[in-house]
Design a protein around this motif. Structure first.
Motif, PDB file in Angstrom:
ATOM      1  N   ALA A  56      21.207  34.910 -29.893  1.00 24.66           N
ATOM      2  CA  ALA A  56      20.311  36.066 -29.960  1.00 24.66           C
ATOM      3  C   ALA A  56      19.606  36.130 -31.314  1.00 24.66           C
ATOM      4  O   ALA A  56      18.414  36.451 -31.390  1.00 24.66           O
ATOM      5  CB  ALA A  56      21.090  37.349 -29.701  1.00 24.66           C
ATOM      6  N   LEU A  57      20.338  35.806 -32.381  1.00 24.31           N
ATOM      7  CA  LEU A  57      19.741  35.827 -33.716  1.00 24.31           C
ATOM      8  C   LEU A  57      18.745  34.682 -33.910  1.00 24.31           C
ATOM      9  O   LEU A  57      17.662  34.877 -34.472  1.00 24.31           O
ATOM     10  CB  LEU A  57      20.846  35.741 -34.781  1.00 24.31           C
ATOM     11  CG  LEU A  57      21.748  36.975 -34.914  1.00 24.31           C
ATOM     12  CD1 LEU A  57      22.900  36.693 -35.870  1.00 24.31           C
ATOM     13  CD2 LEU A  57      20.959  38.191 -35.388  1.00 24.31           C
ATOM     14  N   VAL A  58      19.105  33.490 -33.431  1.00 22.69           N
ATOM     15  CA  VAL A  58      18.218  32.334 -33.565  1.00 22.69           C
ATOM     16  C   VAL A  58      16.909  32.558 -32.812  1.00 22.69           C
ATOM     17  O   VAL A  58      15.833  32.180 -33.280  1.00 22.69           O
ATOM     18  CB  VAL A  58      18.920  31.051 -33.063  1.00 22.69           C
ATOM     19  CG1 VAL A  58      17.922  29.912 -32.879  1.00 22.69           C
ATOM     20  CG2 VAL A  58      20.017  30.639 -34.036  1.00 22.69           C
ATOM     21  N   THR A  59      16.994  33.177 -31.643  1.00 21.63           N
ATOM     22  CA  THR A  59      15.803  33.394 -30.819  1.00 21.63           C
ATOM     23  C   THR A  59      15.098  34.705 -31.137  1.00 21.63           C
ATOM     24  O   THR A  59      13.990  34.937 -30.648  1.00 21.63           O
ATOM     25  CB  THR A  59      16.176  33.390 -29.328  1.00 21.63           C
ATOM     26  OG1 THR A  59      17.167  34.414 -29.078  1.00 21.63           O
ATOM     27  CG2 THR A  59      16.733  32.035 -28.904  1.00 21.63           C
ATOM     28  N   SER A  60      15.749  35.561 -31.934  1.00 17.96           N
ATOM     29  CA  SER A  60      15.196  36.887 -32.276  1.00 17.96           C
ATOM     30  C   SER A  60      14.822  37.673 -31.018  1.00 17.96           C
ATOM     31  O   SER A  60      13.767  38.313 -30.947  1.00 17.96           O
ATOM     32  CB  SER A  60      13.957  36.734 -33.180  1.00 17.96           C
ATOM     33  OG  SER A  60      14.286  36.070 -34.377  1.00 17.96           O
ATOM     34  N   THR A  61      15.697  37.630 -30.031  1.00 20.60           N
ATOM     35  CA  THR A  61      15.391  38.273 -28.750  1.00 20.60           C
ATOM     36  C   THR A  61      16.299  39.449 -28.405  1.00 20.60           C
ATOM     37  O   THR A  61      15.985  40.213 -27.489  1.00 20.60           O
ATOM     38  CB  THR A  61      15.498  37.249 -27.610  1.00 20.60           C
ATOM     39  OG1 THR A  61      16.790  36.613 -27.673  1.00 20.60           O
ATOM     40  CG2 THR A  61      14.407  36.195 -27.712  1.00 20.60           C
ATOM     41  N   ALA A  62      17.417  39.582 -29.079  1.00 20.94           N
ATOM     42  CA  ALA A  62      18.343  40.677 -28.779  1.00 20.94           C
ATOM     43  C   ALA A  62      19.159  40.972 -30.023  1.00 20.94           C
ATOM     44  O   ALA A  62      19.370  40.100 -30.869  1.00 20.94           O
ATOM     45  CB  ALA A  62      19.270  40.309 -27.618  1.00 20.94           C
ATOM     46  N   SER A  63      19.615  42.197 -30.136  1.00 23.70           N
ATOM     47  CA  SER A  63      20.440  42.567 -31.286  1.00 23.70           C
ATOM     48  C   SER A  63      21.890  42.180 -31.027  1.00 23.70           C
ATOM     49  O   SER A  63      22.336  42.137 -29.882  1.00 23.70           O
ATOM     50  CB  SER A  63      20.358  44.075 -31.536  1.00 23.70           C
ATOM     51  OG  SER A  63      21.067  44.782 -30.526  1.00 23.70           O
ATOM     52  N   PRO A  64      22.631  41.875 -32.093  1.00 24.00           N
ATOM     53  CA  PRO A  64      24.055  41.584 -31.924  1.00 24.00           C
ATOM     54  C   PRO A  64      24.780  42.701 -31.179  1.00 24.00           C
ATOM     55  O   PRO A  64      25.674  42.432 -30.379  1.00 24.00           O
ATOM     56  CB  PRO A  64      24.552  41.438 -33.367  1.00 24.00           C
ATOM     57  CG  PRO A  64      23.361  40.936 -34.112  1.00 24.00           C
ATOM     58  CD  PRO A  64      22.203  41.678 -33.494  1.00 24.00           C
ATOM     59  N   ARG A  65      24.412  43.948 -31.426  1.00 17.65           N
ATOM     60  CA  ARG A  65      25.087  45.059 -30.761  1.00 17.65           C
ATOM     61  C   ARG A  65      24.843  45.043 -29.260  1.00 17.65           C
ATOM     62  O   ARG A  65      25.727  45.405 -28.480  1.00 17.65           O
ATOM     63  CB  ARG A  65      24.619  46.394 -31.358  1.00 17.65           C
ATOM     64  CG  ARG A  65      25.367  47.582 -30.773  1.00 17.65           C
ATOM     65  CD  ARG A  65      25.243  48.816 -31.610  1.00 17.65           C
ATOM     66  NE  ARG A  65      23.892  49.337 -31.668  1.00 17.65           N
ATOM     67  CZ  ARG A  65      23.571  50.492 -32.243  1.00 17.65           C
ATOM     68  NH1 ARG A  65      24.506  51.228 -32.831  1.00 17.65           N
ATOM     69  NH2 ARG A  65      22.332  50.908 -32.266  1.00 17.65           N
ATOM     70  N   ASP A  66      23.639  44.632 -28.842  1.00 17.67           N
ATOM     71  CA  ASP A  66      23.340  44.591 -27.407  1.00 17.67           C
ATOM     72  C   ASP A  66      24.140  43.518 -26.689  1.00 17.67           C
ATOM     73  O   ASP A  66      24.622  43.732 -25.575  1.00 17.67           O
ATOM     74  CB  ASP A  66      21.845  44.323 -27.174  1.00 17.67           C
ATOM     75  CG  ASP A  66      20.985  45.561 -27.358  1.00 17.67           C
ATOM     76  OD1 ASP A  66      21.523  46.682 -27.260  1.00 17.67           O
ATOM     77  OD2 ASP A  66      19.771  45.404 -27.619  1.00 17.67           O
ATOM     78  N   ILE A  67      24.265  42.354 -27.320  1.00 23.77           N
ATOM     79  CA  ILE A  67      24.817  41.209 -26.587  1.00 23.77           C
ATOM     80  C   ILE A  67      26.314  41.006 -26.788  1.00 23.77           C
ATOM     81  O   ILE A  67      26.987  40.423 -25.927  1.00 23.77           O
ATOM     82  CB  ILE A  67      24.049  39.920 -26.967  1.00 23.77           C
ATOM     83  CG1 ILE A  67      24.224  38.858 -25.880  1.00 23.77           C
ATOM     84  CG2 ILE A  67      24.458  39.408 -28.344  1.00 23.77           C
ATOM     85  CD1 ILE A  67      23.273  37.672 -26.026  1.00 23.77           C
TER      86      ILE A  67
END
Length: 221
Positions: A56-67
């Motif tokens: 999620a961080l590498v793709t900048s598509t979702a927050s750590p809290r979401d996933i």
């Protein structure tokens, strides 16, 4: 004696991610049950959560809290799978697969009403596997019912995206860590690093660039 360090890690993660009040209290009993029932599945779930956050961080598509939460809960339905099947390494067959694939439905159902986003994300994390066309859109209706349609449409893109990353993380970890005889009938072994990467790419043709990136930065190896 059981090592409960992963439960301690999970407790800290809830605080670190600043989860909503009550989330930790509702989620920890599931993880505690999993630790007592089949600790290797909790270990796998912890790794999948870490991988999913990194993707999620590498793709900048979702927050750590979401996933993170749906990722660490993605296999909670295995609480209803017999231990002999969870530990089976030789002679895996179609009947075993059919029994095992139901774990995602058990997991979704157990989280509905408590963690709706996680339940929907878990559905989509298995939706991408669809080896035998299961689960289907009809299965969504069976599991969640009509009352979830409006909520689902509002959150569909995010749950599909998070589900896709969890699916990729899950497959990577399972390929790297689960000894079985699928590659060499009768011989229990882990795949080599090159075999694991090749398998991951073959099964995820839509994510080759991302897979290469994860290996490049050293998070996959």
């Amino acid at each position: 004696m059981m090592n409960y360090s992963l439960l301690d890690k999970a407790c800290r993660k809830f605080d670190e991610l600043k989860m909503r009040d009550g989330t930790k209290e509702k989620a920890m009993p599931f993880l505690e049950q999993l630790a007592n029932y089949h600790y290797p599945t909790l270990e796998h779930s912890d790794r999948v959560a870490d991988y999913s956050v990194q993707i999620a961080l590498v793709t900048s598509t979702a927050s750590p809290r979401d996933i993170w939460l749906p990722a660490i809960l993605h296999d909670i339905g295995k609480l209803k799978i017999p231990l002999e099947l969870l530990d089976k390494t030789v002679g895996w067959n179609e009947k075993d697969r059919e029994k095992m694939e139901k774990h995602f439905e058990y997991g979704c159902r157990s989280l509905i009403g408590l963690f709706n986003f996680s339940a929907l994300t878990i559905f989509y994390s298995d939706y991408f596997k669809r080896e035998g066309g299961y689960p289907t859109d009809k299965d969504f209706e069976i599991i969640f019912g009509d009352t979830y349609n409006k909520w689902h449409e509002q959150n569909k893109f995010k749950t599909i995206l998070c589900g896709r990353w969890i699916n990729l993380a899950d497959e990577y970890d399972a390929t790297k860590t689960r000894k079985n005889d699928k590659r060499s009938p009768g011989i229990i072994r882990l795949p080599t690093s090159s075999e694991a990467k090749q398998s991951l790419i073959e099964n995820n043709q839509d994510q080759i660039i991302l897979i290469d990136k994860m290996y490049e930065i050293g998070f996959f190896n």
